[in-house]
Design a protein around this motif. Structure first.
Motif, PDB file in Angstrom:
ATOM      1  N   LEU A   1     -63.716 116.927  69.165  1.00 30.27           N
ATOM      2  CA  LEU A   1     -62.837 117.618  70.118  1.00 30.27           C
ATOM      3  C   LEU A   1     -63.631 118.542  71.041  1.00 30.27           C
ATOM      4  O   LEU A   1     -63.210 118.830  72.157  1.00 30.27           O
ATOM      5  CB  LEU A   1     -61.763 118.419  69.378  1.00 30.27           C
ATOM      6  CG  LEU A   1     -60.761 117.614  68.571  1.00 30.27           C
ATOM      7  CD1 LEU A   1     -59.672 118.523  68.023  1.00 30.27           C
ATOM      8  CD2 LEU A   1     -60.130 116.518  69.432  1.00 30.27           C
ATOM      9  N   LEU A   2     -64.755 119.000  70.554  1.00 29.96           N
ATOM     10  CA  LEU A   2     -65.575 119.890  71.385  1.00 29.96           C
ATOM     11  C   LEU A   2     -66.416 119.120  72.397  1.00 29.96           C
ATOM     12  O   LEU A   2     -66.918 119.696  73.354  1.00 29.96           O
ATOM     13  CB  LEU A   2     -66.498 120.733  70.492  1.00 29.96           C
ATOM     14  CG  LEU A   2     -65.843 121.947  69.832  1.00 29.96           C
ATOM     15  CD1 LEU A   2     -66.733 122.499  68.724  1.00 29.96           C
ATOM     16  CD2 LEU A   2     -65.563 123.039  70.866  1.00 29.96           C
ATOM     17  N   TYR A   3     -66.552 117.827  72.169  1.00 28.89           N
ATOM     18  CA  TYR A   3     -67.439 117.039  73.026  1.00 28.89           C
ATOM     19  C   TYR A   3     -67.147 117.164  74.523  1.00 28.89           C
ATOM     20  O   TYR A   3     -68.068 117.377  75.315  1.00 28.89           O
ATOM     21  CB  TYR A   3     -67.437 115.567  72.585  1.00 28.89           C
ATOM     22  CG  TYR A   3     -68.099 114.664  73.570  1.00 28.89           C
ATOM     23  CD1 TYR A   3     -69.489 114.653  73.713  1.00 28.89           C
ATOM     24  CD2 TYR A   3     -67.345 113.840  74.408  1.00 28.89           C
ATOM     25  CE1 TYR A   3     -70.100 113.838  74.650  1.00 28.89           C
ATOM     26  CE2 TYR A   3     -67.948 113.035  75.344  1.00 28.89           C
ATOM     27  CZ  TYR A   3     -69.315 113.033  75.473  1.00 28.89           C
ATOM     28  OH  TYR A   3     -69.914 112.252  76.414  1.00 28.89           O
ATOM     29  N   PRO A   4     -65.896 117.068  74.954  1.00 24.57           N
ATOM     30  CA  PRO A   4     -65.660 117.191  76.400  1.00 24.57           C
ATOM     31  C   PRO A   4     -66.018 118.572  76.941  1.00 24.57           C
ATOM     32  O   PRO A   4     -66.256 118.727  78.132  1.00 24.57           O
ATOM     33  CB  PRO A   4     -64.150 116.969  76.542  1.00 24.57           C
ATOM     34  CG  PRO A   4     -63.730 116.294  75.286  1.00 24.57           C
ATOM     35  CD  PRO A   4     -64.648 116.790  74.217  1.00 24.57           C
ATOM     36  N   ILE A   5     -66.078 119.539  76.064  1.00 23.04           N
ATOM     37  CA  ILE A   5     -66.370 120.901  76.502  1.00 23.04           C
ATOM     38  C   ILE A   5     -67.873 121.184  76.457  1.00 23.04           C
ATOM     39  O   ILE A   5     -68.439 121.673  77.427  1.00 23.04           O
ATOM     40  CB  ILE A   5     -65.612 121.914  75.605  1.00 23.04           C
ATOM     41  CG1 ILE A   5     -64.115 121.590  75.608  1.00 23.04           C
ATOM     42  CG2 ILE A   5     -65.858 123.343  76.088  1.00 23.04           C
ATOM     43  CD1 ILE A   5     -63.323 122.308  74.544  1.00 23.04           C
ATOM     44  N   ILE A   6     -68.475 120.896  75.325  1.00 29.72           N
ATOM     45  CA  ILE A   6     -69.910 121.164  75.164  1.00 29.72           C
ATOM     46  C   ILE A   6     -70.632 119.898  74.691  1.00 29.72           C
ATOM     47  O   ILE A   6     -71.061 119.801  73.535  1.00 29.72           O
ATOM     48  CB  ILE A   6     -70.142 122.326  74.169  1.00 29.72           C
ATOM     49  CG1 ILE A   6     -69.319 122.132  72.882  1.00 29.72           C
ATOM     50  CG2 ILE A   6     -69.768 123.660  74.796  1.00 29.72           C
ATOM     51  CD1 ILE A   6     -69.639 123.172  71.804  1.00 29.72           C
ATOM     52  N   PRO A   7     -70.777 118.943  75.612  1.00 33.42           N
ATOM     53  CA  PRO A   7     -71.277 117.624  75.219  1.00 33.42           C
ATOM     54  C   PRO A   7     -72.665 117.635  74.559  1.00 33.42           C
ATOM     55  O   PRO A   7     -72.872 116.927  73.583  1.00 33.42           O
ATOM     56  CB  PRO A   7     -71.288 116.836  76.522  1.00 33.42           C
ATOM     57  CG  PRO A   7     -71.136 117.834  77.610  1.00 33.42           C
ATOM     58  CD  PRO A   7     -70.431 118.995  77.040  1.00 33.42           C
ATOM     59  N   ASP A   8     -73.566 118.431  75.084  1.00 36.02           N
ATOM     60  CA  ASP A   8     -74.921 118.431  74.523  1.00 36.02           C
ATOM     61  C   ASP A   8     -74.924 118.893  73.079  1.00 36.02           C
ATOM     62  O   ASP A   8     -75.550 118.289  72.211  1.00 36.02           O
ATOM     63  CB  ASP A   8     -75.841 119.367  75.328  1.00 36.02           C
ATOM     64  CG  ASP A   8     -76.409 118.659  76.547  1.00 36.02           C
ATOM     65  OD1 ASP A   8     -76.318 117.410  76.589  1.00 36.02           O
ATOM     66  OD2 ASP A   8     -76.927 119.348  77.439  1.00 36.02           O
ATOM     67  N   THR A   9     -74.217 119.984  72.842  1.00 38.24           N
ATOM     68  CA  THR A   9     -74.168 120.529  71.494  1.00 38.24           C
ATOM     69  C   THR A   9     -73.487 119.544  70.550  1.00 38.24           C
ATOM     70  O   THR A   9     -73.934 119.353  69.418  1.00 38.24           O
ATOM     71  CB  THR A   9     -73.402 121.865  71.499  1.00 38.24           C
ATOM     72  OG1 THR A   9     -74.006 122.733  72.454  1.00 38.24           O
ATOM     73  CG2 THR A   9     -73.433 122.512  70.127  1.00 38.24           C
ATOM     74  N   SER A  10     -72.429 118.927  71.019  1.00 34.53           N
ATOM     75  CA  SER A  10     -71.727 117.960  70.174  1.00 34.53           C
ATOM     76  C   SER A  10     -72.639 116.832  69.735  1.00 34.53           C
ATOM     77  O   SER A  10     -72.647 116.444  68.575  1.00 34.53           O
ATOM     78  CB  SER A  10     -70.538 117.363  70.919  1.00 34.53           C
ATOM     79  OG  SER A  10     -69.523 118.309  71.043  1.00 34.53           O
ATOM     80  N   LYS A  11     -73.397 116.353  70.689  1.00 30.87           N
ATOM     81  CA  LYS A  11     -74.295 115.246  70.356  1.00 30.87           C
ATOM     82  C   LYS A  11     -75.325 115.696  69.321  1.00 30.87           C
ATOM     83  O   LYS A  11     -75.683 114.955  68.414  1.00 30.87           O
ATOM     84  CB  LYS A  11     -74.986 114.722  71.621  1.00 30.87           C
ATOM     85  CG  LYS A  11     -74.084 113.794  72.409  1.00 30.87           C
ATOM     86  CD  LYS A  11     -74.840 113.076  73.505  1.00 30.87           C
ATOM     87  CE  LYS A  11     -74.467 113.640  74.863  1.00 30.87           C
ATOM     88  NZ  LYS A  11     -75.238 113.083  75.965  1.00 30.87           N
ATOM     89  N   LYS A  12     -75.766 116.929  69.484  1.00 31.62           N
ATOM     90  CA  LYS A  12     -76.728 117.480  68.546  1.00 31.62           C
ATOM     91  C   LYS A  12     -76.120 117.539  67.135  1.00 31.62           C
ATOM     92  O   LYS A  12     -76.758 117.175  66.152  1.00 31.62           O
ATOM     93  CB  LYS A  12     -77.094 118.905  69.013  1.00 31.62           C
ATOM     94  CG  LYS A  12     -78.566 119.232  68.921  1.00 31.62           C
ATOM     95  CD  LYS A  12     -78.819 120.700  69.257  1.00 31.62           C
ATOM     96  CE  LYS A  12     -78.933 120.955  70.754  1.00 31.62           C
ATOM     97  NZ  LYS A  12     -79.118 122.405  71.050  1.00 31.62           N
ATOM     98  N   VAL A  13     -74.896 117.995  67.057  1.00 28.89           N
ATOM     99  CA  VAL A  13     -74.245 118.140  65.746  1.00 28.89           C
ATOM    100  C   VAL A  13     -73.994 116.774  65.112  1.00 28.89           C
ATOM    101  O   VAL A  13     -74.121 116.607  63.901  1.00 28.89           O
ATOM    102  CB  VAL A  13     -72.929 118.935  65.883  1.00 28.89           C
ATOM    103  CG1 VAL A  13     -72.161 118.930  64.563  1.00 28.89           C
ATOM    104  CG2 VAL A  13     -73.229 120.359  66.316  1.00 28.89           C
TER     105      VAL A  13
END
Length: 512
Positions: A458-470
Motif C-alpha cells: 500500500l505504501l508503494y505508490p507513495i514511497i516506491p523506492d523504499t517499498s522496493k527496498k523492503v
RNA sequence: GGCGGGGUAGCUCAGUUGGUUAGAGCGCGGGACUCAUAAGCCCGAGGUCAGUGGUUCGAUCCCACUUCCCGCUACCA
C-alpha cells in the motif's frame, strides 16, 4: 471490460525553473498512476511542458536566445525533475514537438470547419504574464503603469484582429454535461465555483494572437498564432497520437480518466477544454481534479518573502520518499497545504522512522536473533493472527474506492492505521516470551512479516523506492508488488530465508 | 456587492442523516515492557465543537442574525 487508465499532470510552463507546486502535481499524479498499475490497469501517465506564448518569447529574447533553444534548456529541467521525483510517467510531451503541432492544428481545423471559430477584432488591456485580458475596472495604476489589481502584473493595450471561439454557444451544453457527469470537477467546492461561473454567462473566447510569433500558426491564416491554451490543452490528445482516431493509443486511453491540475488553472480545464472538445465532437475527459497550493508557513512561497522551499533542496536534505510521503499525507488533498522543515522532520521521525522503519527493523532483527532469518514451513494462525491479517482483505474494495474517489487522505490514514496495528500486534504477542514455543514463535514472525509486506504494497505508490527496498526482505521485487496480493495471507514463501535491511529512514535529531 | 465553503483539543484535521462520557495524528505528562532507529505498547491531560437567538423532549450537527477567514464573481465606472 476496459482496463486502461489515463492520467495527466498539467504541462508545465517553462518560463522559470520547477518549484514545489510542480513537484506536488506530479507526485500526486504518480501516486494514482502507480496504484492503478499495481491494481492491474494498463496505465498511461503523461506529463510535459507547455512552451509557446508571448511570455516565453520575451523571456528568450531577454536572454538573447532563440525561443526553441531557450525552451530546450528549461524543458530539460522539467524532464530531469521527472527522474528526481521518480515519476513513473510513460511519456513527456512538449508542445514544440511536431506530433503536438499536428494535433493542435487538426483541432483548429475541425473547429473552424464546424463554424465554431470566427474572425473578429479584439481590443483591450492584456497582461502577457497572466495571458488574460482585463477590463478597466480590474486595473489600477501603480508607479505610472497600469497593472492588474488581481495579479499586479503590468498590462498593455492590445488592439488586433483575432479569431474567436463561440464559447457562449456552449454554455448550456456545458451545464448539461456537468449535470450528467456529477464528478467531472472535484473537489466539490471547486465544482460549485465553475458552475456559478458558467451560469453567470460565457463570452466568446479570443483564440488567436497576431502580436507575436512564438506559437503554432493558425493553419488557414499565417498572420495568426493559436491561443496558448487551445494549443496547450490539446497536448492531452497529442500524446495519444491524435488526430489518428484509429490509433491504438487514442482508442485505448481517450477520454482521459483524470487530469490532475492546480486550482489556478481550473477554468481552462473545466470550462474551455470540455467546450473545445464538445465543439470538435470529441468526448471530454472523465474527471478534472483541482488541488490546492503548497504554502510555506502560512504564506504563498515567494522570492520577496524568502520562504521558498525548493523541492530539489528538500530532496537533497531529506530524501525523495520523505518529501513524497509528506506531500501526500500531510496535505489535505483538495485544500491548500503547508510545508516547513519542522513539520517535515516531525513527519519523517514519527511516521517513517519510528512507525514504519522501526517496525521492519524490529521484526527482521528479532527473526535474525531467534530463528536465524529462516522462515519456517510450519505456521499455524490463531484467531488473533487471522484477525490482523484480515484487515486487508476486509478493506480491499474500500481501498480501491478511496483511490477512485481521489480520497488520498483516507487511503493513507488506512495505511498509518495498519502500521499501528502491526506494531501493536508484535508488542501484544510478546514473541520474546515465546522462545520455547517454536511453532508460536515462527507464526508470530511470519504474521508480522506478512503485515509488513501488505502495508509495504500500500505504501508503494507513495514511497516506491523504499517499498522496493523492503520487498527485498522477502526476496520479492517489483513484479510482486500487486495490490491483489494483499488478500493473500501466506504470500511469503515458507521454508525460505529472509534478508536483513539497513535503516530505511534515519531519525532526524533536532538540536535547538 | 452577489454566490459558495469554512471557523471542532497547543498544532494539523476527522466526525455527527440532531440523542447517553465530541474523535485521530502530532506535541505534552505518567506507567509497564525490552524484539527494535531511547523506537513500540498502555493510560491521561480535557475543547462552553466562533458568538447570539430560534425550532425541538433534546443541537456541535437544522434555521436566523452577528463576527472572522478563504475561494469564485461583479460593480461602484
Amino acid at each position: 471490460m476496459k482496463n486502461n487508465y489515463y492520467i495527466t499532470t498539467p504541462i508545465y510552463y517553462p518560463s522559470a525553473s520547477p518549484h514545489m507546486g510542480h513537484a506536488y502535481s506530479s507526485i500526486i499524479a504518480d501516486f494514482f498512476a502507480r496504484f492503478k498499475r499495481m491494481q492491474g490497469f494498463n496505465v498511461f501517465y503523461l506529463t510535459g511542458t507547455d512552451e509557446h506564448g508571448q511570455k516565453i518569447e520575451r523571456a528568450a529574447k531577454e536572454k538573447k536566445k532563440d525561443p526553441l533553444v531557450f525552451c530546450d534548456e528549461i524543458s530539460k529541467t522539467f524532464k530531469d525533475l521527472t527522474k528526481t521525483l521518480n515519476l513513473s510517467n510513460d511519456d513527456f510531451i512538449r508542445t514544440t514537438e511536431n506530433r503536438h503541432k499536428k494535433s493542435a492544428k487538426n483541432i483548429w481545423n475541425i473547429l473552424e470547419k464546424k463554424g465554431e471559430i470566427y474572425l473578429s477584432k479584439y481590443s483591450g488591456w492584456y497582461s502577457v504574464s497572466d495571458e488574460a485580458f482585463y477590463t478597466e475596472e480590474e486595473l489600477e495604476i501603480i508607479n505610472g503603469s497600469k497593472v492588474s489589481k488581481l495579479s499586479g502584473s503590468t498590462v498593455e493595450w492590445v488592439e488586433e484582429e483575432s479569431y474567436f471561439f463561440k464559447l457562449s454557444k456552449w454554455q448550456e451544453p456545458l451545464l448539461k454535461f456537468y449535470s450528467e457527469n456529477q464528478d467531472f470537477i472535484l473537489p466539490i467546492s471547486r465544482k460549485n465555483e465553475v458552475l456559478s461561473f458558467v451560469k453567470s454567462g460565457l463570452k466568446d473566447l479570443s483564440v488567436s494572437r497576431k502580436s507575436f510569433k512564438w506559437g503554432i500558426p493558425v493553419p488557414s491564416n499565417k498572420d495568426h498564432i493559436m491561443y496558448v491554451w487551445l494549443d496547450a490543452l490539446t497536448n492531452y490528445l497529442s500524446a495519444l497520437n491524435y488526430p489518428d482516431e484509429n490509433d491504438k493509443m487514442y482508442k485505448s486511453f481517450w477520454p482521459a480518466d483524470l487530469h490532475i491540475i492546480g486550482k489556478d488553472i481550473l477554468r481552462f480545464h473545466a470550462v474551455y477544454w470540455p467546450a473545445f472538445l464538445l465543439a470538435a465532437d470529441i468526448k471530454p475527459p472523465k474527471r478534472v481534479y483541482g488541488h490546492g497550493w503548497i504554502l510555506s508557513g502560512d504564506q504563498k512561497m515567494s522570492k520577496s518573502k524568502g520562504n521558498i522551499l525548493d523541492p530539489l533542496q528538500i530532496i537533497d536534505i531529506y530524501g525523495l520518499d520523505a518529501l513524497r510521503y509528506y506531500l501526500i499525507k500531510e496535505v489535505s488533498f483538495g485544500n491548500d497545504g503547508n510545508i516547513s522543515k519542522e513539520k517535515l522532520e516531525n513527519c519523517i521521525n514519527s511516521d517513517l522512522a519510528n512507525n514504519y522503519g522501526n517496525l521492519c527493523q524490529r521484526v527482521v532483527s528479532f527473526s535474525e536473533k531467534n530463528t536465524n532469518l529462516k522462515i519456517s514451513n510450519n505456521i499455524t494462525f490463531n484467531e488473533e493472527d487471522k484477525s490482523v491479517l484480515s484487515n486487508y482483505s476486509k478493506n480491499y474494495d474500500k481501498i480501491i474506492s478511496f483511490v477512485d474517489n481521489q480520497d488520498i487522505n483516507s487511503y493513507i490514514n488506512f495505511v498509518v492505521e495498519q502500521l499501528f496495528v502491526a506494531n501493536k500486534y508484535f508488542n501484544d504477542q510478546e514473541p520474546w516470551k515465546k522462545k520455547s514455543d517454536l511453532l508460536r514463535l515462527n507464526t508470530i514472525i511470519y504474521t508480522s512479516l506478512e503485515l509488513i509486506r501488505k502495508v509495504t504494497i500500500l505504501l508503494y505508490p507513495i514511497i516506491p523506492d523504499t517499498s522496493k527496498k523492503v520487498m527485498k526482505i522477502f526476496n520479492l521485487n517489483l513484479n510482486d508488488i500487486k495490490f491483489e496480493s494483499i488478500k493473500n495471507d501466506e504470500f511469503i514463501e515458507k521454508d525460505s530465508q529472509i534478508n536483513k535491511i539497513g535503516i530505511l529512514f534515519k531519525k532526524i535529531v533536532k538540536n535547538d
